[in-house]
Structure formats: structure tokens, C-alpha cells
Write a protein that holds these residues in place. Sequence first.
Motif, PDB file in Angstrom:
ATOM      1  N   GLY A  21      47.101 -74.038   6.035  1.00 61.73           N
ATOM      2  CA  GLY A  21      47.785 -72.766   6.203  1.00 61.73           C
ATOM      3  C   GLY A  21      48.437 -72.716   7.575  1.00 61.73           C
ATOM      4  N   GLY A  22      48.769 -71.505   8.034  1.00 63.97           N
ATOM      5  CA  GLY A  22      49.513 -71.363   9.275  1.00 63.97           C
ATOM      6  C   GLY A  22      48.830 -71.978  10.473  1.00 63.97           C
ATOM      7  N   SER A  23      47.524 -71.726  10.648  1.00 68.05           N
ATOM      8  CA  SER A  23      46.825 -72.240  11.830  1.00 68.05           C
ATOM      9  C   SER A  23      46.688 -73.759  11.779  1.00 68.05           C
ATOM     10  CB  SER A  23      45.452 -71.575  11.973  1.00 68.05           C
ATOM     11  OG  SER A  23      44.641 -71.847  10.844  1.00 68.05           O
ATOM     12  N   GLY A  24      46.363 -74.300  10.600  1.00 66.75           N
ATOM     13  CA  GLY A  24      46.244 -75.743  10.463  1.00 66.75           C
ATOM     14  C   GLY A  24      47.560 -76.446  10.687  1.00 66.75           C
ATOM     15  N   LEU A 205      38.683 -77.178  11.744  1.00 69.69           N
ATOM     16  CA  LEU A 205      38.539 -76.333  10.557  1.00 69.69           C
ATOM     17  C   LEU A 205      39.579 -75.225  10.605  1.00 69.69           C
ATOM     18  CD1 LEU A 205      34.634 -76.030  10.437  1.00 69.69           C
ATOM     19  CD2 LEU A 205      36.097 -77.587   9.130  1.00 69.69           C
ATOM     20  N   ALA A 206      40.394 -75.141   9.566  1.00 68.61           N
ATOM     21  CA  ALA A 206      41.438 -74.118   9.473  1.00 68.61           C
ATOM     22  C   ALA A 206      41.515 -73.645   8.023  1.00 68.61           C
ATOM     23  CB  ALA A 206      42.778 -74.681   9.936  1.00 68.61           C
ATOM     24  N   THR A 207      40.359 -73.257   7.500  1.00 74.15           N
ATOM     25  CA  THR A 207      40.213 -73.022   6.058  1.00 74.15           C
ATOM     26  C   THR A 207      40.459 -71.589   5.626  1.00 74.15           C
ATOM     27  OG1 THR A 207      37.830 -72.725   6.384  1.00 74.15           O
ATOM     28  CG2 THR A 207      38.582 -74.931   5.797  1.00 74.15           C
ATOM     29  N   GLY A 208      40.837 -70.704   6.560  1.00 76.96           N
ATOM     30  CA  GLY A 208      41.141 -69.329   6.171  1.00 76.96           C
ATOM     31  C   GLY A 208      39.896 -68.505   5.920  1.00 76.96           C
ATOM     32  N   GLY A 209      40.090 -67.368   5.294  1.00 76.47           N
ATOM     33  CA  GLY A 209      39.024 -66.385   5.107  1.00 76.47           C
ATOM     34  C   GLY A 209      38.176 -66.623   3.874  1.00 76.47           C
ATOM     35  N   ALA A 210      37.326 -65.644   3.601  1.00 77.31           N
ATOM     36  CA  ALA A 210      36.362 -65.761   2.502  1.00 77.31           C
ATOM     37  C   ALA A 210      36.311 -64.472   1.694  1.00 77.31           C
ATOM     38  CB  ALA A 210      34.981 -66.102   3.063  1.00 77.31           C
ATOM     39  N   GLY A 225      35.691 -69.373   1.720  1.00 76.24           N
ATOM     40  CA  GLY A 225      34.891 -69.571   2.929  1.00 76.24           C
ATOM     41  C   GLY A 225      34.410 -70.992   3.129  1.00 76.24           C
ATOM     42  N   ASP A 226      35.232 -71.979   2.758  1.00 74.45           N
ATOM     43  CA  ASP A 226      34.779 -73.372   2.797  1.00 74.45           C
ATOM     44  C   ASP A 226      34.415 -73.835   4.209  1.00 74.45           C
ATOM     45  OD1 ASP A 226      35.421 -73.158   0.156  1.00 74.45           O
ATOM     46  OD2 ASP A 226      37.119 -74.522   0.204  1.00 74.45           O
ATOM     47  N   GLY A 227      35.246 -73.505   5.191  1.00 73.90           N
ATOM     48  CA  GLY A 227      34.953 -73.917   6.561  1.00 73.90           C
ATOM     49  C   GLY A 227      33.692 -73.265   7.098  1.00 73.90           C
ATOM     50  N   LEU A 228      33.499 -71.983   6.757  1.00 74.45           N
ATOM     51  CA  LEU A 228      32.295 -71.286   7.209  1.00 74.45           C
ATOM     52  C   LEU A 228      31.049 -71.895   6.577  1.00 74.45           C
ATOM     53  CD1 LEU A 228      34.758 -68.989   7.084  1.00 74.45           C
ATOM     54  CD2 LEU A 228      32.896 -67.583   7.933  1.00 74.45           C
ATOM     55  N   ALA A 388      37.926 -74.976  15.526  1.00 74.54           N
ATOM     56  CA  ALA A 388      38.218 -74.055  14.421  1.00 74.54           C
ATOM     57  C   ALA A 388      39.289 -73.071  14.870  1.00 74.54           C
ATOM     58  CB  ALA A 388      36.967 -73.302  13.970  1.00 74.54           C
ATOM     59  N   VAL A 389      40.223 -72.770  13.971  1.00 72.93           N
ATOM     60  CA  VAL A 389      41.298 -71.819  14.278  1.00 72.93           C
ATOM     61  C   VAL A 389      41.620 -70.996  13.041  1.00 72.93           C
ATOM     62  CG1 VAL A 389      42.409 -73.096  16.167  1.00 72.93           C
ATOM     63  CG2 VAL A 389      43.035 -73.606  13.796  1.00 72.93           C
ATOM     64  N   GLY A 390      42.302 -69.862  13.270  1.00 74.64           N
ATOM     65  CA  GLY A 390      42.701 -69.005  12.160  1.00 74.64           C
ATOM     66  C   GLY A 390      41.572 -68.104  11.706  1.00 74.64           C
ATOM     67  N   GLU A 391      41.674 -67.628  10.474  1.00 78.01           N
ATOM     68  CA  GLU A 391      40.740 -66.609  10.001  1.00 78.01           C
ATOM     69  C   GLU A 391      39.307 -67.116   9.890  1.00 78.01           C
ATOM     70  OE1 GLU A 391      40.326 -63.262   6.428  1.00 78.01           O
ATOM     71  OE2 GLU A 391      42.107 -64.539   6.533  1.00 78.01           O
ATOM     72  N   CYS A 392      39.099 -68.420   9.702  1.00 74.63           N
ATOM     73  CA  CYS A 392      37.726 -68.934   9.601  1.00 74.63           C
ATOM     74  C   CYS A 392      37.027 -68.937  10.955  1.00 74.63           C
ATOM     75  CB  CYS A 392      37.706 -70.330   8.990  1.00 74.63           C
ATOM     76  SG  CYS A 392      38.254 -71.654  10.089  1.00 74.63           S
ATOM     77  N   SER A 393      37.794 -68.796  12.039  1.00 80.63           N
ATOM     78  CA  SER A 393      37.215 -68.854  13.377  1.00 80.63           C
ATOM     79  C   SER A 393      36.968 -67.458  13.924  1.00 80.63           C
ATOM     80  CB  SER A 393      38.149 -69.606  14.324  1.00 80.63           C
ATOM     81  OG  SER A 393      39.306 -68.835  14.595  1.00 80.63           O
TER      82      SER A 393
END
Length: 601
Positions: A21-24, A205-210, A225-228, A388-393
Motif C-alpha cells: 500500500g502507500g506506506s510500503g 511491515l506495512a500491512t495496513g489496518g485490521a 491485521g497480518d503485520g500485527l 513498521a510503517v503506516g496503519e499497522c504501526s
Amino acid sequence: MSYSKANITKRKFDVVIVGAGGSGLRAALELSRAGLSVASLSKVFPTRSHTVAAQGGVSASLGNMSEDNWHYHFYDTIKGSDWLGDQDAIEFMCREAPNVVIELEHFGMPFDRNPDGTIYQRPFGGHTANYGEKPVQRACAAADRTGHAMLHTLYQQNVASKTNFFVEWMALDLIRNTQGDVVGVTALELETGDLYELHAKAVLLATGGAGRIFAASTNAFINTGDGLGMAARAGIPLQDMEFWQFHPTGVAGAGVLLTEGCRGEGAILLNSEGERFMERYAPTLKDLAPRDFVSRSMDQEIKEGRGCGPNKDYILMKLDHLGADTIRKRLPSVEEIGHNFANVDITKEPTPVVPTIHYQMGGIPTNINGQVVTWDGQQNRVVNGLYAVGECSCVSVHGANRLGTNSLLDLLVFGKSAGKHIVQFVNGFGDHAAVPADGSDRTLARLNQLDESKEGTYAQDIAGDIRAAMQQHAGVFRTQKGMDEGTVKINAIRERVGSVTLKDKSKVWNTARMEALEVDNLIEVAQATMTSAAARKECRGAHTVYDYERPADDAECPLGRNDKEWMKHTLWDSASNSLSYKPVNLKPLTVESVPPKVRTF
């Protein structure tokens, strides 16, 4: 055939990025341009990542259409966070905002334009000039498809920079060595079902939200929530997971997002009496108050019997007064969504809307360089090799409630920042670190449990139970009894996750296997959320608990916020299902701190 170490393929890269996504993509661009070998893994084609769904804009104090500067943006973000955001990270983000947005423009981002050629900016919820005195135009927009335009722009730049994309792959677990450093990931190629160890000097990790832990969500089905889950299983505590943002304007009955840009362009919210009720709750900003504030106000109107429709269970959003030409120029996707999901013509009639789960403020704790950190009781400790970046962070720029358009800004600022730091880290690294012999054991156990199961529970039955429990017990308004009951339910569901079975055990394009593996991530996020929420005995931002409400003029506990006891971040540990805490950083990098006060709008 079961999975074994003998049939694991191993590959080496300088950096593995999980999520496109955007952060990755922003981080990958920094890395590929520096000449590093990068593997970017994504469950879907990059331009189908969830950033594509962001509509309203990206915030930056450009001052193109009204007086603005980064100090005002800094203040609004802290106030929006209900003082749970770390002020050093917030200052860093707001100061960098104009730079990364102009840089994005130079990448080819097709922003809407003013007559003088500058970037068009619209008002947005909680965005003010002169420290809360009046609304300001800060959201840089490409109609109501800003995320779509941003994602395609960043993808095109990555293609030009020859980033390696591993499309329709699912990362499963982090690989850590005996020193605790992260040295790679395990991943499944969905097309073949083959298992890989991807060794790396750094993993991002830039996997977005959950948001798919809730039944009604604006999130895509990939947001599990894969990264989390990967971080939690690797022993890294998750931060501030009790804070989930409800977007005020999800289409009633469908959950599809109608951007806050609607209200930025002048849309208004009405109750069953035709009253613009936000004038009562937020006399200054009205419909452009922050999202948590508007969502609670809408919910309050419904609970007090002023909801619309035959069941009085939604609010109306009125746009027709803006005129069809303005709507089709500034909000074309919203008109399309109105037709397809609400069966209304927004140029002529209002749209039924309700608060819908939208964004997680918490996540994997990081610093401003994107490095994942743990708390030792005194200070942050960096987990070497993991970013980690983006919503997962959770660098904690959003605190207890994210300011609208700061999500797209977050991914640009910290995607770039992490990319720059990783370049320095990898260039001074030397050869790849040794990968432990048992590095893939957890993944093999998970896969073989599914393949060897003869009976048990189907993954979607468990996922459905998680979503129902979260929707019931962790909504816009919460009660202590409800959260305690929700915690018991989620803990019980956790016990069932190990009994998930697969009917189809084939390897090629087995989406049932992917969904079963996603349940492992959903339960980590759900348990983190319910446990953290039940323990926080106050109201703050998106965490509003009936039991702890206070009068608005109570300076000690404004609206139930208890700064003396709860001005701290929550840390949830998966292995023990227990909580610890660390202080909020109230010290900015270069300017004076913004002290806590009552939030009024």
C-alpha cells in the motif's frame, strides 16, 4: 502432502517489505532508488491495496487557500489525539508534511488545482487556523479519489525504479535469531501453495489496518491485521489497541465510506427533525469537528430517538445544496457510491449514514525512523532489523483519535523516513546474519495443523464470532460491563482457533487456507483490543465509556478523561495476554509542549 523443511525454498534480499500500500510503496521507492535489492510482498496487486480507498485528502500546511502553518497543524493533531499522541513524532510529521506532499506532486500526483496552478485544498474535520479559532483549508485533494491517485503515482515510480513485487503472496511469520534480531520472514505463494523463507538484512511491515475484526467496517476484506499478528506472535507487544476510529459517514447498512471531504465541501448532517444538530455539540466547527466527536454526537441523536428512517437508526447527510456541478467535480465517487450502495441521487436527496469502524490508532510501536521498539520499563529498545510503517504501526502521531487526512500523511512521512534509515542500516550491515535452524518451525506447525486436521471449526465461523463480539462490546460507546463480557468472549474464541480445520487441502490457490491463516491474525488484534479497552478506566478520544463520563466543565477529568492516571500508552503482550504501560512523550523536538486541556469545538 504436509509442509516440511525439505520443501521450503530460501531466497535472500537486502530488504523484505510486507505490504504494497502507500506506506510500503513509499519506503520501497526510497530503497530501490538507493540500489538495494527489495522484495515487496502483497496479498493483492499493489494498486488494489487499501490505500486506494482513501478519498478525502492528505494534510499539509501549504497555505494555498487560507492562512496556515505547521504549528497550527501540530496543535490540531495533538488536540485531535486527546493528548495521547507523542508530541515529538507529531512535530516531525507536521513539519515534514509540506515537503513530502510537494515531492509527491513532483512524482506526478494529479492533485486538483486552483486557478493559479497551486494544489487545491479543502477544509476537513478538526483542521483549524490560529489554534482552534476557525476552520482552515489544509486537505490537499484529488477530487474524492486522493488515495487512488496516490497509490498509482507511487506504484508507477516503483515500477520505474525496478522494485521487485511478489504479488499474491502472504507473509506468515517473522524469523528472529537468538539475539532477538529479525532476519527474515516466512511466506506462502498463493498461486502454488509453496512455502518460502525470505532472508533479509531488514524487514519492513506495512500491512495496513485490521478493521475486519468488526462486523461493520469501511475496511477491505484483506485488512486482517497480518503485520500485527506477525509481531504479536514474535513477542512484540502491541500499543494502544483500545483506540479504534469510527468514521461518522459510512453508508447505513453497507458500511461503505463516504469521505469526510463531503463535509469539507459543505455537506451537513441532519436528524429526523431536519435539524443541523452538530451546531449544538460543536458550535464553532459544527459538522467539521473531529471524527470521534461527530460519531458520538450522531450516536447520541439516534439513542435519544432523533434518528431517521422507519427504525430511527441512521442520520441523513445532505449534499444537494452544493449543486450537481460541484458534486461531480469534487465528489464524483461519492455520487457513484450513493447510487450503488444507498440507492439515492445525492444531487437531489440526502444519504443515510451511520458511524462505521474505519481506522486503528494503535499498532506495532515504532520511533520516527520506523524502527520497531519495545519498552523495558525505562526506555524504548530497538528490535534490530524490524521496521513498521503506516496503519499497522504506532509511532503515536494519532494518539486516541486520528485527525482526518493525517493517515495519508503518516504513510508518506514515515514511509520515507523508514526508507532512509533502512538504507543507512543495510549499507553498514555486511553479510546476511545467520538464520536459525528453527526459524520456520512456527509456520510449519500452523500449516501442518490445518493440513492434518480431520475435524474442527471452519475459519469463517470463528472469524464471524470475533466480528460479532467486537461489534457488540467495543462500539462507539462502551460500558465497563460490556467490555468485561467482550474480553471473556474473545478469550473463549481464542481457545477455538487451534481447532480450525480445512475441508479443501489442495495447494494451488487455496483461499480457504489463506482465510484460516488470517484468523490467527484476527484473534491477536481482537484480544489486544478487548483486553486493552477493558483495562482503561477513562474516556479518551475514540474510547468513550459511559461509566466514566464527567461534566464538560470538570477541569480535572474533562469528559471522563483522567490525565493523572491514564496519560500513558497501553502495551499488550500476546504470550501472557497481559498489559504494561509507558508514558506519553509530551516534549516536542524544538517547540514548546502543548499542555492538556478540555477538547471543545
